[in-house]
Write a protein that holds these residues in place. Sequence first.
Motif, PDB file in Angstrom:
ATOM      1  N   ALA A 135       0.825  -1.203   0.000  1.00 59.25           N
ATOM      2  CA  ALA A 135       0.000   0.000   0.000  1.00 59.25           C
ATOM      3  C   ALA A 135       0.862   1.257   0.000  1.00 59.25           C
ATOM      4  CB  ALA A 135      -0.925  -0.002   1.219  1.00 59.25           C
ATOM      5  N   GLU A 136       1.938   1.246   0.765  1.00 59.57           N
ATOM      6  CA  GLU A 136       2.856   2.390   0.810  1.00 59.57           C
ATOM      7  C   GLU A 136       3.544   2.587  -0.534  1.00 59.57           C
ATOM      8  OE1 GLU A 136       3.884   1.840   5.582  1.00 59.57           O
ATOM      9  OE2 GLU A 136       5.255   1.097   4.046  1.00 59.57           O
ATOM     10  N   ALA A 137       3.965   1.491  -1.150  1.00 60.09           N
ATOM     11  CA  ALA A 137       4.644   1.576  -2.446  1.00 60.09           C
ATOM     12  C   ALA A 137       3.710   2.112  -3.522  1.00 60.09           C
ATOM     13  CB  ALA A 137       5.182   0.204  -2.849  1.00 60.09           C
ATOM     14  N   LEU A 138       2.448   1.709  -3.482  1.00 60.71           N
ATOM     15  CA  LEU A 138       1.484   2.192  -4.471  1.00 60.71           C
ATOM     16  C   LEU A 138       1.310   3.703  -4.377  1.00 60.71           C
ATOM     17  CD1 LEU A 138      -1.302  -0.554  -4.250  1.00 60.71           C
ATOM     18  CD2 LEU A 138       0.379  -0.254  -6.078  1.00 60.71           C
ATOM     19  N   VAL A 139       1.171   4.210  -3.165  1.00 67.28           N
ATOM     20  CA  VAL A 139       1.027   5.658  -2.990  1.00 67.28           C
ATOM     21  C   VAL A 139       2.278   6.388  -3.477  1.00 67.28           C
ATOM     22  CG1 VAL A 139       0.824   7.489  -1.262  1.00 67.28           C
ATOM     23  CG2 VAL A 139      -0.637   5.474  -1.116  1.00 67.28           C
ATOM     24  N   LYS A 140       3.443   5.767  -3.311  1.00 67.99           N
ATOM     25  CA  LYS A 140       4.707   6.362  -3.751  1.00 67.99           C
ATOM     26  C   LYS A 140       4.973   6.162  -5.242  1.00 67.99           C
ATOM     27  CE  LYS A 140       6.346   8.218  -0.028  1.00 67.99           C
ATOM     28  NZ  LYS A 140       6.597   9.678   0.026  1.00 67.99           N
ATOM     29  N   ARG A 141       4.028   5.516  -5.931  1.00 70.26           N
ATOM     30  CA  ARG A 141       4.177   5.253  -7.380  1.00 70.26           C
ATOM     31  C   ARG A 141       5.432   4.429  -7.663  1.00 70.26           C
ATOM     32  NH1 ARG A 141       2.147  10.893 -10.209  1.00 70.26           N
ATOM     33  NH2 ARG A 141       0.870  11.609  -8.477  1.00 70.26           N
ATOM     34  N   LEU A 142       5.722   3.490  -6.788  1.00 72.64           N
ATOM     35  CA  LEU A 142       6.966   2.726  -6.870  1.00 72.64           C
ATOM     36  C   LEU A 142       6.692   1.335  -7.439  1.00 72.64           C
ATOM     37  CD1 LEU A 142       9.981   2.770  -6.205  1.00 72.64           C
ATOM     38  CD2 LEU A 142       9.410   2.041  -3.877  1.00 72.64           C
ATOM     39  N   PRO A 143       7.145   1.050  -8.663  1.00 73.78           N
ATOM     40  CA  PRO A 143       6.957  -0.273  -9.256  1.00 73.78           C
ATOM     41  C   PRO A 143       7.632  -1.351  -8.411  1.00 73.78           C
ATOM     42  CG  PRO A 143       7.623   1.323 -10.920  1.00 73.78           C
ATOM     43  CD  PRO A 143       7.812   1.982  -9.592  1.00 73.78           C
ATOM     44  N   MET A 144       7.047  -2.542  -8.414  1.00 73.08           N
ATOM     45  CA  MET A 144       7.548  -3.623  -7.568  1.00 73.08           C
ATOM     46  C   MET A 144       7.939  -4.859  -8.358  1.00 73.08           C
ATOM     47  SD  MET A 144       4.717  -3.444  -4.490  1.00 73.08           S
ATOM     48  CE  MET A 144       3.420  -2.576  -5.387  1.00 73.08           C
ATOM     49  N   ILE A 145       8.974  -5.531  -7.855  1.00 71.60           N
ATOM     50  CA  ILE A 145       9.294  -6.886  -8.270  1.00 71.60           C
ATOM     51  C   ILE A 145       9.128  -7.760  -7.033  1.00 71.60           C
ATOM     52  CG2 ILE A 145      11.084  -8.492  -9.024  1.00 71.60           C
ATOM     53  CD1 ILE A 145      12.274  -6.342 -10.729  1.00 71.60           C
ATOM     54  N   ILE A 146       8.300  -8.783  -7.150  1.00 73.02           N
ATOM     55  CA  ILE A 146       8.042  -9.678  -6.025  1.00 73.02           C
ATOM     56  C   ILE A 146       8.792 -10.982  -6.271  1.00 73.02           C
ATOM     57  CG2 ILE A 146       6.279 -10.921  -4.740  1.00 73.02           C
ATOM     58  CD1 ILE A 146       4.328  -8.669  -5.643  1.00 73.02           C
ATOM     59  N   PHE A 147       9.679 -11.310  -5.339  1.00 73.97           N
ATOM     60  CA  PHE A 147      10.595 -12.431  -5.505  1.00 73.97           C
ATOM     61  C   PHE A 147      10.130 -13.628  -4.679  1.00 73.97           C
ATOM     62  CE2 PHE A 147      15.263 -13.884  -4.795  1.00 73.97           C
ATOM     63  CZ  PHE A 147      15.105 -14.881  -5.736  1.00 73.97           C
ATOM     64  N   ASN A 148       9.686 -14.668  -5.396  1.00 71.77           N
ATOM     65  CA  ASN A 148       9.383 -15.959  -4.783  1.00 71.77           C
ATOM     66  C   ASN A 148       8.436 -15.849  -3.580  1.00 71.77           C
ATOM     67  OD1 ASN A 148       9.557 -18.734  -4.609  1.00 71.77           O
ATOM     68  ND2 ASN A 148      11.404 -18.712  -3.349  1.00 71.77           N
ATOM     69  N   PRO A 149       7.201 -15.394  -3.800  1.00 70.00           N
ATOM     70  CA  PRO A 149       6.257 -15.237  -2.686  1.00 70.00           C
ATOM     71  C   PRO A 149       5.884 -16.579  -2.059  1.00 70.00           C
ATOM     72  CG  PRO A 149       5.130 -15.017  -4.773  1.00 70.00           C
ATOM     73  CD  PRO A 149       6.593 -15.063  -5.096  1.00 70.00           C
ATOM     74  N   LEU A 150       5.569 -16.538  -0.774  1.00 73.40           N
ATOM     75  CA  LEU A 150       5.163 -17.739  -0.058  1.00 73.40           C
ATOM     76  C   LEU A 150       3.710 -18.081  -0.380  1.00 73.40           C
ATOM     77  CD1 LEU A 150       6.717 -16.926   3.438  1.00 73.40           C
ATOM     78  CD2 LEU A 150       7.615 -18.521   1.731  1.00 73.40           C
ATOM     79  N   PRO A 151       3.339 -19.361  -0.293  1.00 75.92           N
ATOM     80  CA  PRO A 151       1.935 -19.745  -0.498  1.00 75.92           C
ATOM     81  C   PRO A 151       1.045 -19.076   0.542  1.00 75.92           C
ATOM     82  CG  PRO A 151       3.385 -21.667  -0.547  1.00 75.92           C
ATOM     83  CD  PRO A 151       4.217 -20.524  -0.059  1.00 75.92           C
ATOM     84  N   GLY A 152      -0.203 -18.833   0.174  1.00 73.51           N
ATOM     85  CA  GLY A 152      -1.122 -18.190   1.102  1.00 73.51           C
ATOM     86  C   GLY A 152      -1.336 -16.734   0.755  1.00 73.51           C
ATOM     87  N   GLN A 153      -1.288 -15.874   1.771  1.00 71.88           N
ATOM     88  CA  GLN A 153      -1.602 -14.467   1.566  1.00 71.88           C
ATOM     89  C   GLN A 153      -0.622 -13.784   0.619  1.00 71.88           C
ATOM     90  OE1 GLN A 153      -4.494 -13.073   2.755  1.00 71.88           O
ATOM     91  NE2 GLN A 153      -3.921 -11.508   1.259  1.00 71.88           N
TER      92      GLN A 153
END
Length: 217
Positions: A135-153
Amino acid sequence: MYIVPTEKVKKEMVDRGIKEKKIRVYGIPINPQFIKSKNKKQVRRQLKMHTEIPTVLIMGGSNGLGMEKTVSLCYDNLDTQIVVVTGLNKKLYYQLKRYFYKSPRVHIFGYTRNISEIMDSADLLITKPGGLTSAEALVKRLPMIIFNPLPGQEEHNTTYLVEQGVAKRVNTPEELIKMTKHLLQNRHLLNRMSHLAYRLSSPLAAEKTVHAINEII
């Protein structure tokens, strides 16, 4: 009343039998300091960083989990400035400080209250898809790379962010480096992700939530 982050969650709740009029889509409340952005070069100067080098921010939540290999991987394979926030993980903080103390392009922060300014300094965020950080990154207009997320949430959050065009998912070290280089070398893609991020953000979620609670009281 139910306050939810997205229309998708609202639909899921309606499908489970909750009355639509009881659900309000306000987003995730964040600290108001994130709403105002500062000039990127100015912030880098204040934080004693290079002002012209592409800057990658690496975060792993408040405990800085799983970050050591990611930082080393980026340092060895990317010609960028690297900013790291280790959160409450003091062991990782001192470990990275010892390892990179001679490098002028690596900046290590522990638990800090100026995440807003640190995000302002970055061009790209490599992170775990926690709700608050996202949520903080979205407000900052900061593109994201998500590395190997865990199962679930984490998996659910990643799917949503990727579908909305504000994040890219990678599962291997090779994919991480390839995607980071690709985005930094294609500014139009990075700028589009940044634009979509702000459109998706909910900067006034906290204020709307307080007003809604006051209505009920």
